[in-house]
Design a protein around this motif. Structure first.
Motif, mmCIF file in Angstrom:
data_model
loop_
_atom_site.group_PDB
_atom_site.id
_atom_site.type_symbol
_atom_site.label_atom_id
_atom_site.label_comp_id
_atom_site.label_asym_id
_atom_site.label_seq_id
_atom_site.Cartn_x
_atom_site.Cartn_y
_atom_site.Cartn_z
ATOM 1 N N PRO A 41 0.833 -1.219 0.000
ATOM 2 C CA PRO A 41 0.000 0.000 0.000
ATOM 3 C C PRO A 41 0.856 1.253 0.000
ATOM 4 O O PRO A 41 1.976 1.271 0.524
ATOM 5 N N HIS A 45 -12.422 -2.152 -4.195
ATOM 6 C CA HIS A 45 -11.231 -1.304 -4.112
ATOM 7 C C HIS A 45 -10.919 -0.790 -5.517
ATOM 8 O O HIS A 45 -10.604 -1.562 -6.427
ATOM 9 N N GLU A 64 -2.550 5.586 1.466
ATOM 10 C CA GLU A 64 -3.547 4.563 1.757
ATOM 11 C C GLU A 64 -3.429 4.091 3.205
ATOM 12 O O GLU A 64 -4.442 3.800 3.858
#
Length: 220
Positions: free
Chosen positions: A64, A85, A68
């Motif tokens: 990530p 997502h 995020e």
């Protein structure tokens, strides 16, 4: 030519370890495809093809991004099978200089920075100083159908820059069918370029010109 295919079961992976070297990857699964065909003389010929999986296997998803992690998205999606997502890619309009406000005390740009910002505008070119070391102006040329179309384009550019405290250094029609615009900023060393010139150029790029330019012939 006749061709017959037979699928053989995958071979079992070796479980023993080697004393000379060790690997963190297990042996990839393999599938053997055997075939029988006849050549031009009628003789039967046998062969096989082995298809193996990627040696690296499935390494999983990417790590990530810091943004995020700060959003705690993991806590929001954990256990929720219906969560989608989505990766959003910025559009060209979101990255446009036309959305930026003019800078009140913009510093003159170096030649390197002026060339980099040139990729943010469409159809403009740099005019350099006599020593070719300092950017002086941005210039853009439009080919139009006739003089009325040229005057209409000038009117549209003027309307797009209404209220902007940074007018073009030059905006005029040149016979027989060309409109020329030049942008620059005054400074102690003479004309120069600042980020404001590129912001104005990006706003001019948003002016509609398709109905004013000469129509191209398309041959069938």
């Amino acid at each position: 030519m006749a061709l017959s295919l037979f699928l053989a079961p995958a071979a079992a992976a070796a479980t023993g370890s080697s004393s000379s070297s060790a690997s963190c990857f297990s042996r990839p699964a393999a599938t053997t495809c055997s075939f029988v065909r006849r050549n031009h003389s009628g003789r039967r010929m046998r062969g096989s093809v082995v298809a193996m999986a990627d040696l690296l296997g499935d390494l999983g998803a990417r790590d990530p991004f810091p943004e995020e992690m700060e959003s705690n998205f993991g806590e929001k999606v954990l256990g929720n099978v219906d969560t989608l997502h989505r990766i959003l890619i910025p559009t060209l309009s979101a990255l446009s200089l036309a959305r930026l406000p003019l800078q009140p005390d913009a510093a003159p740009l170096s030649l390197h920075d002026a060339r980099r910002l040139l990729h943010k505008v469409v159809g403009w070119r740099l005019l350099l100083s006599d020593d070719q070391e300092r950017p002086q102006r941005l210039q853009c040329l439009w080919k139009v159908r006739d003089e009325p179309c040229g005057q209409e384009l000038i009117a549209r550019i003027t309307a797009a820059l209404d209220g902007v405290d940074h007018p073009p250094a030059a905006l005029l029609f040149e016979a027989p069918n060309q409109v020329r615009a030049e942008l620059s900023s005054p400074s102690a060393a003479g004309n120069c370029l600042t980020v404001n010139d590129y912001i104005v150029a990006a706003r001019i790029d948003q002016v509609k010109t398709l109905d004013l330019v000469p129509k191209k012939r398309v041959w069938a």
